[in-house]
Design a protein around this motif. Sequence first.
Motif, PDB file in Angstrom:
ATOM      1  N   ASN A  88       0.892  -1.125   0.223  1.00 30.93           N
ATOM      2  CA  ASN A  88       0.108   0.018   0.012  1.00 30.93           C
ATOM      3  C   ASN A  88       0.764   1.087  -0.018  1.00 30.93           C
ATOM      4  OD1 ASN A  88      -2.303  -1.548   0.143  1.00 30.93           O
ATOM      5  ND2 ASN A  88      -2.287  -1.718   2.253  1.00 30.93           N
ATOM      6  N   ASN A  89       0.727   2.183  -1.192  1.00 25.33           N
ATOM      7  CA  ASN A  89       1.440   3.360  -1.151  1.00 25.33           C
ATOM      8  C   ASN A  89       3.038   2.928  -1.291  1.00 25.33           C
ATOM      9  OD1 ASN A  89      -0.896   4.916  -1.314  1.00 25.33           O
ATOM     10  ND2 ASN A  89      -1.166   4.697   0.619  1.00 25.33           N
ATOM     11  N   ILE A  90       3.409   2.255  -2.007  1.00 30.48           N
ATOM     12  CA  ILE A  90       4.886   1.597  -2.070  1.00 30.48           C
ATOM     13  C   ILE A  90       5.825   2.850  -2.039  1.00 30.48           C
ATOM     14  CG2 ILE A  90       6.487   0.341  -3.060  1.00 30.48           C
ATOM     15  CD1 ILE A  90       4.597  -1.713  -3.873  1.00 30.48           C
ATOM     16  N   GLU A  91       6.945   2.704  -1.455  1.00 28.31           N
ATOM     17  CA  GLU A  91       8.124   3.590  -1.551  1.00 28.31           C
ATOM     18  C   GLU A  91       9.198   2.975  -1.898  1.00 28.31           C
ATOM     19  OE1 GLU A  91       8.896   6.029   2.058  1.00 28.31           O
ATOM     20  OE2 GLU A  91       7.135   6.394   2.334  1.00 28.31           O
ATOM     21  N   TYR A  92      10.176   3.474  -2.730  1.00 33.26           N
ATOM     22  CA  TYR A  92      11.296   3.077  -3.185  1.00 33.26           C
ATOM     23  C   TYR A  92      12.701   3.559  -2.812  1.00 33.26           C
ATOM     24  CZ  TYR A  92       7.586   1.590  -6.670  1.00 33.26           C
ATOM     25  OH  TYR A  92       6.393   1.273  -7.111  1.00 33.26           O
ATOM     26  N   GLY A  93      13.516   2.663  -2.386  1.00 35.93           N
ATOM     27  CA  GLY A  93      14.835   3.148  -1.839  1.00 35.93           C
ATOM     28  C   GLY A  93      15.740   2.903  -3.190  1.00 35.93           C
ATOM     29  N   GLY A  94      17.138   3.503  -2.787  1.00 35.34           N
ATOM     30  CA  GLY A  94      18.132   3.115  -3.662  1.00 35.34           C
ATOM     31  C   GLY A  94      17.691   3.632  -5.060  1.00 35.34           C
ATOM     32  N   ASP A  95      18.206   2.835  -6.240  1.00 35.79           N
ATOM     33  CA  ASP A  95      17.951   2.998  -7.426  1.00 35.79           C
ATOM     34  C   ASP A  95      16.827   2.162  -8.116  1.00 35.79           C
ATOM     35  OD1 ASP A  95      19.921   5.059  -7.811  1.00 35.79           O
ATOM     36  OD2 ASP A  95      21.356   3.797  -8.788  1.00 35.79           O
ATOM     37  N   THR A  96      15.924   1.654  -7.113  1.00 33.91           N
ATOM     38  CA  THR A  96      14.956   0.853  -7.495  1.00 33.91           C
ATOM     39  C   THR A  96      13.660   1.607  -8.313  1.00 33.91           C
ATOM     40  OG1 THR A  96      15.393  -0.534  -5.590  1.00 33.91           O
ATOM     41  CG2 THR A  96      13.454  -1.029  -6.896  1.00 33.91           C
ATOM     42  N   ALA A  97      13.664   2.846  -7.687  1.00 32.32           N
ATOM     43  CA  ALA A  97      12.476   3.563  -8.426  1.00 32.32           C
ATOM     44  C   ALA A  97      12.541   3.658  -9.940  1.00 32.32           C
ATOM     45  CB  ALA A  97      12.452   4.969  -7.859  1.00 32.32           C
ATOM     46  N   ARG A  98      13.439   3.881 -10.418  1.00 33.22           N
ATOM     47  CA  ARG A  98      13.785   3.971 -11.960  1.00 33.22           C
ATOM     48  C   ARG A  98      13.639   2.667 -12.780  1.00 33.22           C
ATOM     49  NH1 ARG A  98      18.474   2.833 -14.575  1.00 33.22           N
ATOM     50  NH2 ARG A  98      20.271   2.582 -13.712  1.00 33.22           N
ATOM     51  N   ARG A  99      13.637   1.630 -11.971  1.00 37.95           N
ATOM     52  CA  ARG A  99      13.575   0.294 -12.485  1.00 37.95           C
ATOM     53  C   ARG A  99      12.306  -0.511 -12.176  1.00 37.95           C
ATOM     54  NH1 ARG A  99      19.115   0.240 -10.113  1.00 37.95           N
ATOM     55  NH2 ARG A  99      20.766   0.238 -11.853  1.00 37.95           N
ATOM     56  N   ALA A 100      11.411   0.467 -11.983  1.00 39.21           N
ATOM     57  CA  ALA A 100       9.813  -0.181 -11.378  1.00 39.21           C
ATOM     58  C   ALA A 100       9.010   0.294 -12.302  1.00 39.21           C
ATOM     59  CB  ALA A 100       9.877   0.029 -10.132  1.00 39.21           C
ATOM     60  N   LEU A 101       8.003  -0.675 -12.735  1.00 40.57           N
ATOM     61  CA  LEU A 101       6.757  -0.165 -13.356  1.00 40.57           C
ATOM     62  C   LEU A 101       5.448  -0.374 -12.639  1.00 40.57           C
ATOM     63  CD1 LEU A 101       5.510   0.550 -16.323  1.00 40.57           C
ATOM     64  CD2 LEU A 101       5.313  -1.884 -16.661  1.00 40.57           C
ATOM     65  N   PRO A 102       5.141   0.544 -12.024  1.00 44.52           N
ATOM     66  CA  PRO A 102       3.911   0.665 -11.155  1.00 44.52           C
ATOM     67  C   PRO A 102       2.687   0.171 -11.807  1.00 44.52           C
ATOM     68  CG  PRO A 102       4.498   2.893 -11.660  1.00 44.52           C
ATOM     69  CD  PRO A 102       5.425   2.068 -12.308  1.00 44.52           C
ATOM     70  N   CYS A 103       1.816  -0.501 -10.873  1.00 45.73           N
ATOM     71  CA  CYS A 103       0.412  -0.583 -11.463  1.00 45.73           C
ATOM     72  C   CYS A 103      -0.389  -0.163 -10.064  1.00 45.73           C
ATOM     73  CB  CYS A 103       0.104  -1.824 -11.931  1.00 45.73           C
ATOM     74  SG  CYS A 103      -1.700  -2.251 -12.297  1.00 45.73           S
ATOM     75  N   ARG A 104      -1.244   1.006 -10.080  1.00 47.08           N
ATOM     76  CA  ARG A 104      -1.936   1.323  -8.914  1.00 47.08           C
ATOM     77  C   ARG A 104      -3.272   0.851  -9.219  1.00 47.08           C
ATOM     78  NH1 ARG A 104      -1.133   3.831  -4.313  1.00 47.08           N
ATOM     79  NH2 ARG A 104      -2.686   5.573  -3.608  1.00 47.08           N
ATOM     80  N   LEU A 105      -4.095   0.653  -7.776  1.00 45.34           N
ATOM     81  CA  LEU A 105      -5.643   0.695  -7.799  1.00 45.34           C
ATOM     82  C   LEU A 105      -5.871   1.624  -6.771  1.00 45.34           C
ATOM     83  CD1 LEU A 105      -5.486  -3.323  -7.202  1.00 45.34           C
ATOM     84  CD2 LEU A 105      -6.053  -2.287  -9.198  1.00 45.34           C
ATOM     85  N   GLU A 106      -7.002   2.281  -6.976  1.00 44.98           N
ATOM     86  CA  GLU A 106      -7.794   3.493  -6.183  1.00 44.98           C
ATOM     87  C   GLU A 106      -9.133   2.946  -6.028  1.00 44.98           C
ATOM     88  OE1 GLU A 106      -6.668   6.184  -5.154  1.00 44.98           O
ATOM     89  OE2 GLU A 106      -4.594   6.430  -6.100  1.00 44.98           O
ATOM     90  N   SER A 107      -9.363   2.251  -4.831  1.00 43.60           N
ATOM     91  CA  SER A 107     -10.663   1.888  -4.240  1.00 43.60           C
ATOM     92  C   SER A 107     -11.530   2.819  -3.527  1.00 43.60           C
ATOM     93  CB  SER A 107     -10.582   0.686  -3.639  1.00 43.60           C
ATOM     94  OG  SER A 107     -11.969   0.105  -3.039  1.00 43.60           O
ATOM     95  N   PRO A 108     -12.642   3.101  -4.344  1.00 49.32           N
ATOM     96  CA  PRO A 108     -13.575   4.218  -3.303  1.00 49.32           C
ATOM     97  C   PRO A 108     -14.188   3.591  -2.004  1.00 49.32           C
ATOM     98  CG  PRO A 108     -14.677   3.002  -5.478  1.00 49.32           C
ATOM     99  CD  PRO A 108     -13.433   2.446  -5.416  1.00 49.32           C
ATOM    100  N   HIS A 109     -13.993   2.366  -1.872  1.00 51.53           N
ATOM    101  CA  HIS A 109     -14.562   1.676  -0.696  1.00 51.53           C
ATOM    102  C   HIS A 109     -13.507   1.678   0.522  1.00 51.53           C
ATOM    103  CE1 HIS A 109     -17.824  -0.130  -3.323  1.00 51.53           C
ATOM    104  NE2 HIS A 109     -16.758  -0.248  -4.271  1.00 51.53           N
ATOM    105  N   GLU A 110     -14.390   1.720   1.944  1.00 51.95           N
ATOM    106  CA  GLU A 110     -13.824   1.741   2.750  1.00 51.95           C
ATOM    107  C   GLU A 110     -13.252   0.420   3.214  1.00 51.95           C
ATOM    108  OE1 GLU A 110     -14.275   2.749   7.793  1.00 51.95           O
ATOM    109  OE2 GLU A 110     -15.760   3.337   6.198  1.00 51.95           O
ATOM    110  N   SER A 111     -14.041  -0.526   2.960  1.00 57.95           N
ATOM    111  CA  SER A 111     -13.471  -2.036   3.134  1.00 57.95           C
ATOM    112  C   SER A 111     -13.581  -3.048   1.653  1.00 57.95           C
ATOM    113  CB  SER A 111     -14.381  -2.766   4.143  1.00 57.95           C
ATOM    114  OG  SER A 111     -14.255  -2.113   5.513  1.00 57.95           O
ATOM    115  N   PRO A 112     -12.908  -2.745   0.891  1.00 54.55           N
ATOM    116  CA  PRO A 112     -12.968  -3.474  -0.358  1.00 54.55           C
ATOM    117  C   PRO A 112     -13.089  -4.911  -0.643  1.00 54.55           C
ATOM    118  CG  PRO A 112     -11.179  -1.850  -0.505  1.00 54.55           C
ATOM    119  CD  PRO A 112     -11.373  -2.010   0.930  1.00 54.55           C
ATOM    120  N   GLU A 113     -12.574  -5.595   0.568  1.00 52.72           N
ATOM    121  CA  GLU A 113     -12.875  -7.027   0.450  1.00 52.72           C
ATOM    122  C   GLU A 113     -14.361  -7.494   0.975  1.00 52.72           C
ATOM    123  OE1 GLU A 113     -11.708  -5.509   4.843  1.00 52.72           O
ATOM    124  OE2 GLU A 113     -11.139  -5.116   2.715  1.00 52.72           O
TER     125      GLU A 113
END
Length: 428
Positions: free
Chosen positions: A171-196
Motif C-alpha cells: 500500500n503506497n509503496i516507497e522505493y529506496g536506492g535506484d529501484t524507483a527507476r527500475r520499477a513499473l507501477p500498477c496502482r489501484l484506487e478503491s472508493p470503498h472503505e473495506s474493498p474486501e
Amino acid sequence: MTGLCYWPAIEFPEVSEIPTREDAAKAASALLDVVGDFPFSNDDHRSAWLAMVLTLVARPAIAGPCPLFSFDANCRGAGKSKLVDVASIIATGHDMPRRAWVRDDGELRKVITSVALEAVPSVLFDNLTGPIGGPSLDMALQGTSWTDRILGKSETTGALPLRTVWMATGNNIEYGGDTARRALPCRLESPHESPEDRKDFKRHDLLAWVKSNRGPLANAAVTIVRAYFAAGCPTKGGLAPWGGFESWSDVVRGAIVFAGLPDPSRTRVIVRGTDRSAEVLRMLHVGIREAGNAVTAATIEQLLREQLVPGQQDQYPSLRAGVMEMCGSEFSSRKIGAGLRSFVGRVSDGQRLMSRKCHGNVSQWYVEPVAIAAGNGGDMDRSPPPVTPLGCPEPFVISSVGDGGGGGDGSGPASSQVIFVGHGDGVA
C-alpha cells in the motif's frame, strides 16, 4: 526417444500463424475484461498489468532484464495480490510464488542467490510494509547473470542465468536506492472503505474461473505478441527509451501499443513522486544553500549539532531533514561526506550537487544550475558506452567474494586472472 511425454492438463487453442492487429486488439480486450472489476487508477495502469502478463509469456523473447512490476493501492483489500495471481495463472497455470521481503541487503542477496540457483521464473514480494530497494535488488533487476559465494564454503556459484521476473505488492509503496527507476507501477484506487466486503463482482471466484479458462486466455496473450512480430514489430524503436530495459521495451511495450493500448511506462510518473533518494536530494540542495552553498561535511555536522535555544527557529530545517534521512540520527562528517558523494552530479529541478577540493584537500560542497543543450548533456561530460571485445564472455555481477584459497603463482593451471569491474554513484 527423449523419454519426455507432453500431457497438457488443458486444451490450448491454436494460435494463428499471422494474426492481424485487429486480432491483437480483440485479444487485449479479452484479457482486460478478466480484470474489469479491479479499480485501476486509469487505463495506463491497465496496460501495466497487461505488460506483466505479456512479460511472463514472452520472457524467452526478451534478451535483457525486465523491470520490477509493483502493485500498490490506496487501501488494503483492493486486490493487488489477486491481480498478480491472475497473470501468473494465465502464463503458468499456478499462483505466483511468494517470498518474504527482507530489509537487510545481505539477507536479500541470499534470497536472490537461492532464486538464481533454483531458476525460479517469477517471484512476488507480497505485502510490503516498508520501502523496497537496495544494491542487491538493483543488481538483480539490471542484469541477466548472477554469482555469489556459496554459504559455508570458500567458493562461488559461478555465473548463473538470472531471468526472473520480479514483482511486489504493498500500500503506497516507497522505493529506496535506484529501484524507483527500475520499477513499473500498477496502482489501484478503491472508493470503498473495506474493498474486501464487495459483492458486485462479475465473476465470484475469479481465480477458479481463470484456471478453467486458461487455454483461450493464454492464447490471447500469445496472439498479441505473435501479431506484433508478424507485422514486423512496427513500433520498435518508436517509443520513448527506458535505459536498461531496451529489449523488454521493444517486445512488451511495443506489442501493447501495437494492440491500440496506452504505453504502460506512463505509469512511472507516480514512481518519481515516491523516490526517496530524489526527495533527499531536493532537501540537500535547499539545505546546502541554507548553509551558504560552500560547506564541508565537517561544517554541516557542526551546524546540525549546535543546540537550539528553546523557542528559537531552526536555521537549517532542510539541511537537517536531508542529513537525517540520508544518515539517520547517528550522523557524522564521514557519513555525511559518503552520502553526499552518492549524489554528485545528479540533476534535480535544474540543479546539481558538486564538490571541489579546498584547503587541506577537503571536499567543499555546493549546488549549481545545469544548462542542458538540445541533443546532448550540456556541460556534463559524456563518456562513450562500454564495448565488450569480441570473444569475451558476457560480464556478470559479483555481489560478494570469498577467499578462494591459494591460486598458485600464475605458472600452473590453478592460476586465475580476473578483472573486477564495479560501478555506482559517487564511488569512493
